[in-house]
Design an enzyme around this catalytic site. Structure first.
Site, short mmCIF file in Angstrom:
data_model
loop_
_atom_site.label_atom_id
_atom_site.label_comp_id
_atom_site.label_asym_id
_atom_site.label_seq_id
_atom_site.Cartn_x
_atom_site.Cartn_y
_atom_site.Cartn_z
CD GLU A 100 13.08 -27.62 -26.55
OE1 GLU A 100 12.41 -26.58 -26.47
OE2 GLU A 100 14.29 -27.63 -26.81
CG ASP A 102 9.28 -26.63 -26.71
OD1 ASP A 102 9.95 -27.20 -25.84
OD2 ASP A 102 9.77 -25.92 -27.60
CD GLU A 104 8.41 -21.37 -26.14
OE1 GLU A 104 9.55 -21.12 -25.69
OE2 GLU A 104 8.04 -21.08 -27.29
CB THR A 118 2.36 -27.36 -28.84
OG1 THR A 118 1.74 -27.46 -30.13
CG2 THR A 118 1.31 -27.06 -27.78
CG ASN A 119 8.27 -26.64 -32.10
OD1 ASN A 119 8.04 -27.53 -32.94
ND2 ASN A 119 9.18 -25.70 -32.30
CG ASN A 127 11.56 -25.54 -38.28
OD1 ASN A 127 11.56 -24.51 -37.64
ND2 ASN A 127 12.60 -25.95 -39.00
NE ARG A 128 8.41 -33.03 -36.69
CZ ARG A 128 9.57 -33.64 -36.42
NH1 ARG A 128 10.15 -33.45 -35.24
NH2 ARG A 128 10.12 -34.45 -37.30
CD GLU A 129 7.37 -23.82 -35.27
OE1 GLU A 129 6.98 -24.41 -36.32
OE2 GLU A 129 8.46 -23.25 -35.19
CG ASP A 199 12.78 -10.47 -29.07
OD1 ASP A 199 12.09 -11.05 -28.22
OD2 ASP A 199 13.81 -10.97 -29.56
CD1 TRP A 200 10.86 -13.58 -29.32
CD2 TRP A 200 9.02 -14.80 -29.62
NE1 TRP A 200 10.88 -14.61 -28.40
CE2 TRP A 200 9.78 -15.37 -28.57
CE3 TRP A 200 7.81 -15.39 -29.99
CZ2 TRP A 200 9.35 -16.52 -27.88
CZ3 TRP A 200 7.39 -16.54 -29.30
CH2 TRP A 200 8.17 -17.09 -28.26
NE ARG A 264 7.92 -22.81 -40.48
CZ ARG A 264 7.74 -23.24 -39.24
NH1 ARG A 264 6.51 -23.39 -38.77
NH2 ARG A 264 8.77 -23.53 -38.47
#
Length: 274
Positions: A100, A102, A104, A118-119, A127-129, A199-200, A264
């Site tokens: 994928e 991304d 958003e 982006t990811n 987990n590459r945001e 919610d986020w 993280r």
């Protein structure tokens, strides 16, 4: 009737036929897949709108799949108070080990900036945001959001300005990190959706969607997908001006980078960050 008249009529017929083909772009290239009428193709196929209300959002996907491509889409995001909404635009394969790429766009209160998220997923692992503010108001006009996906790297660009480059380092890093993969073998469709994520999406979910402002509308235009690899080698190498712009964006407008998030990853940053 002189001899030029039949030729003129023929050329006019051909021209009108070409115009129909061009104007039917979204009809030819995408399917509206959900939303029960909230996704609409307008202007004889030149524009597409996604709507969100309290009942449902909406979305579409490309008819074709792509394995390496240059994708361009012009988007005008939800204006005014867009808090709680997410406009997603991404490439994705299917299955638990999907790939994928991304974009958003996380809505915000009127006057506060959108966040461009982006990811990258490969073999089901993400987990590459990286997140950015934009240097313009993305709700006032259409802007071009691009992905150049080649066997060597993925480049995210906005209005031709590169904002993120993710290189294929699988030969180098696959030996030291079994979780490192690069999207290279699964064809992907293009998807887009407008949906409620209060919610986020805005301030970690503290700001909720104001349904009195519904319906929320995101608009799309000038979609293109080039799959010929003949020009990819030239496009993927950034020249000095593009490299300067990339560093300008990342210095002034990047607000989150997974490669800098030591909290993280207390056991150590991912291999590609080192």
């Amino acid at each position: 009737m002189d001899m030029g008249t039949p030729l003129l009529l023929f050329l006019l017929l051909i021209s009108s036929s070409l115009l129909v083909t061009i104007s039917a772009k979204f009809y030819n290239d995408v399917d509206i897949t959900w939303g029960n009428g909230r996704g609409k193709i307008l202007d004889n196929g030149q524009q597409l709108q996604l709507n969100l209300d309290r009942t449902s959002g909406s979305g579409f996907q490309s008819k074709n799949e792509y394995l390496f491509a240059k994708i361009d889409m012009q988007i005008k995001l939800v204006p005014d108070n867009s808090a709680g909404t997410v406009t997603a635009y991404y490439l994705s394969s299917q299955g638990p080990k999907h790939d994928e790429i991304d974009y958003e766009f996380l809505g915000n209160l009127s006057g506060d900036p959108y966040i461009m998220h982006t990811n990258i997923f490969a073999q089901g692992l993400g987990n590459r945001e990286q997140q950015f503010y934009l240097w313009f108001d993305p709700t006032l006009a259409f802007h071009t959001y691009s992905v150049l996906w080649t066997p060597n790297q993925i480049t995210f660009s906005v209005d031709g300005i590169p904002v993120r480059v993710f290189k294929n380092r699988e030969t180098e890093l696959g030996k030291v990190d079994s979780n490192y993969h690069y999207p290279k073998s699964q064809a992907m469709r293009i998807y887009s959706s407008l949906w409620n994520a209060d919610d986020w999406a805005t301030r970690g979910g503290l700001v909720k969607t104001d349904w009195s402002k519904a319906p929320f509308v995101a608009s799309f235009s000038n979609f293109s997908a080039a799959t010929s690899s003949s020009n990819f080698a030239g496009e993927e190498a950034l020249d000095s001006n593009q490299e300067q712009k990339l560093q300008w964006v990342r210095k002034k407008y990047m607000i989150y980078d997974y490669c800098a998030d030591t909290k993280r990853f207390p056991q150590g940053l991912p291999a590609e960050c080192k």
